[in-house]
Each structure stands twice: as structure tokens, then as C-alpha cells.
Design an enzyme around this catalytic site. Sequence first.
Site, PDB file in Angstrom:
ATOM      1  N   ASP A   1      -5.015  -8.597  -1.404  1.00  0.00           N
ATOM      2  CA  ASP A   1      -4.878  -7.166  -1.131  1.00  0.00           C
ATOM      3  C   ASP A   1      -6.193  -6.402  -1.222  1.00  0.00           C
ATOM      4  OD1 ASP A   1      -2.183  -6.858  -0.429  1.00  0.00           O
ATOM      5  OD2 ASP A   1      -1.593  -7.211  -2.512  1.00  0.00           O
TER       6      ASP A   1
ATOM      7  N   ASP B   1       2.251  -8.036   5.464  1.00  0.00           N
ATOM      8  CA  ASP B   1       1.398  -6.988   4.889  1.00  0.00           C
ATOM      9  C   ASP B   1      -0.087  -7.338   4.989  1.00  0.00           C
ATOM     10  OD1 ASP B   1       3.898  -7.650   3.741  1.00  0.00           O
ATOM     11  OD2 ASP B   1       3.612  -6.345   2.042  1.00  0.00           O
TER      12      ASP B   1
HETATM   13  N1  GLY Z   1       3.670  -5.778  -0.694  1.00  0.00           N
HETATM   14  C1  GLY Z   1       3.338  -4.540  -0.148  1.00  0.00           C
HETATM   15  C2  GLY Z   1       4.509  -3.697   0.141  1.00  0.00           C
HETATM   16  O1  GLY Z   1       5.359  -3.528  -0.710  1.00  0.00           O
HETATM   17  O2  GLY Z   1       4.594  -3.186   1.231  1.00  0.00           O
END
Ligand code: GLY
Length: 399
Positions: free
Chosen positions: A119, A177
Site C-alpha cells: 500500500d 486495490d
Molecule cells: N483494502 C482497501 C480497501 O478497503 O478498499
Amino acid sequence: MLKMKFIPVIVLIILSIAARGQQFKPNAQLLKTIEANFKKGSSQYELMMKSLEPGRFPKTFDAKNNKLVTSDSGWWCSGFYPGTLLELYAKTKDTALLKEADRMLTLLEKEQYNKTTHDLGFMMYCSFGTALKLDPKPAYQEILINSAKSLCTRFDPKVGCIKSWNGQKNEFLVIIDNMMNLELLFWATRATGDSSYYKIAVTHANTTMKNHFRTDYSSYHVINYNPETGKVQKKQTAQGYADESAWARGQAWGLYGYTLMYRETRDQKYLDQASHIASFILNHPNLPADKIPYWDFNAPNIPDALRDASAGAIISSALFELAQYASAKEAKVYFSAAEQMLKSLSAAPYQSLPGTNAGFLLQHSVGHLPQKSEVDVPLSYADYYYVEAMERYTMKTKY
Ligand code: GLY
């Protein structure tokens, strides 16, 4: 005569190229609301900073206990608060926000060496990337390059992806994501001239395009690859209603991700992918009239299912950009849907009242419903992408 035959075709091509990158006329009333929202946003974030404990980052608000819920800098959302502060500062010139953003950036800095998360794009590009646009400091540049290097350590050429979650030994997990983290890598190639970041981003996006999407262009959340062979072992939707359902925020990440892929590469296949995802979302029979999605397009209790304001904000922001690249006909549809989302988010029940909600701008997002975590709450990323969508609506954004 033969040449004459081609004239209409040539005119059509010229017209369609001219239509791209077009400007739309924003609604005067909504622009006024947005100007007021930026001011309100500054006051709200001044309120938030007062209740933030030292060393912590805002996540959400626990209304029952009247408590700001926070994280440390390693949480995937740590970049959104400084990013939002900087975006609001850029609009309002409220120096209290800038001072607070600087304080948070210092706390976040050490994450540039974090190789345990995928991330880093969210954490470092939404924060330091925004800071760099406002103030091109070499120190920010260095932090972002180190962050890109850390992110690339998670790339595996056998799978053709950056690893998302750290699963078991026999699995290599990639979530939709992760498309959002690629923006950092494109920036790194531009900053350093080293094309390896770019190549990793393109490879990841191509593998994801091949394996994450269903025939209707909705996407799974998690693809479980065999780390030895790179073959797909399982397709799942961990944060949604069911493996075969369309989790709303996942669709939003995909839309935003392939729009940015087109921005960075100008490869038509990414524009087509983004347009297909937009069609899935906008033509879905379960998309409500205010265009803020239910938390999952296939939630079992629609129309009583919870909405996800964060998905609405991300989709709105992505569609404003996609409208710049699409054909005139599609662009009109994207712009007007994005505008409706912004209008909805700027009013009740999504918009918080001044002085409430621990300073968050939006209410009614869903973090992880299957885990009963962050259900129907404000979220730092809902605010971040809402502010970005508002900024994009003012038409001053340079992509
Ligand atoms: N894992 C990132 C989200 O909850 O969108």
C-alpha cells in the site's frame, strides 16, 4: 472519386480526436457548494487535528463512544490525512493545515522503507506526492523514490504482479486495490529515468486485467496465484458479500486504476478497460438514483443495504478524469454521473454537519463489512477522494 470517399471518415476521425480532452461546463450552484465545502473542510480538519493523539493517524469516528479512531503510520490509510490537509490547504491557504500536514509527513517518512505492504502508493504518493506538487522539495522526491524501490521488492516476475497480502507460503495474493499503488511507480520512472518501475506497473496491470475481471467487467477482489508457476489458484472477494459478487469499492479501485493506466501510458487497451468498468457500474440495475453505490452491487438486502460513500467518492473522481479521455458521447455520460455523485455526497445524509463527525467531511462508508469492521462510518479515504473529486470538478486539475 476514391479520395472523396474517405473525406467523411477523415472528418469523423478529426471530430472524435477533437472531442477528447473536452471541457464541460460545471453547474454554478454546485461550484458554489464546493467552494463552501472547501472552507468547511478546513474548519472540520482543524477540529480533527485537535483531538488527534501524538504519533497517531485518523482512521474513522466511533460515534457511540464519541472517539476519533486512529492508527500508526504503518496502516494503509496513513497517507490520506496529510494528503487531504494539503489539498484543503492548496484551496484555502489555511496555514494551520499546512503546519499539521508537515507534522504528519515527518511521522510518515519512515514508511519509505516498509517492504511488508503493497500500500505504499496510497501511503506515500497520496501524501508526499501531493506535497511535492505544492512544493518541489528534493527531500520529498527522495522519500518517494525509496518508497517506489520498497514497493518493487514485492514484484514477482513469475506471477507478473506485486504481492498484496502476505498470505501462506503456497499462495501469492493480489487484490484489485493494488492498481492504485502503480501511480507511484510511473512517477518514479519520470523522476529517475529508470524504466524498471514503469515496466513493473505495466506488467502488474496486464496480469490483473487478464485474471481479475469477469466477462461483464466486474472484478474479483483477490486472486490467489501459485507462487511457483504463476497460475491462478482461486478467485475470491474477501471484503464483499460473496466471491462472485461485485464489491463496490473494488469496482471503484479498478475504474480509477485503469483510468490512471491510460493517463500514464496512452495505451488504448487501458482506456477500453476503464470504459467497460464504467459501463458495468453506471448501467448496473442496483446503482441507486443518487448514484452512491450500495457497499456491494449484489448485497442481499438491497434496497435496504448500506451505501458506501467512499466508493461514490472514488468513482466520481475517476469518472471526471475518464471524461477527459473518452469519446464525446461517453464523456457526457461520465461527467454527468460524476457530477451527480458529487452533488449527492455534498448533501444529507452523506455530508456531515459542521462541528460534528470528529471533523470528517463524509459519513456512511463501509470499510470491511464481512469482518464487521468500519461499518457505516466516516473513513479517511472517503474524504480524500471526495476532496480530489471536488478539485477535479473545478476543472483546474492537471493530470
Ligand atoms: N483494502 C482497501 C480497501 O478497503 O478498499
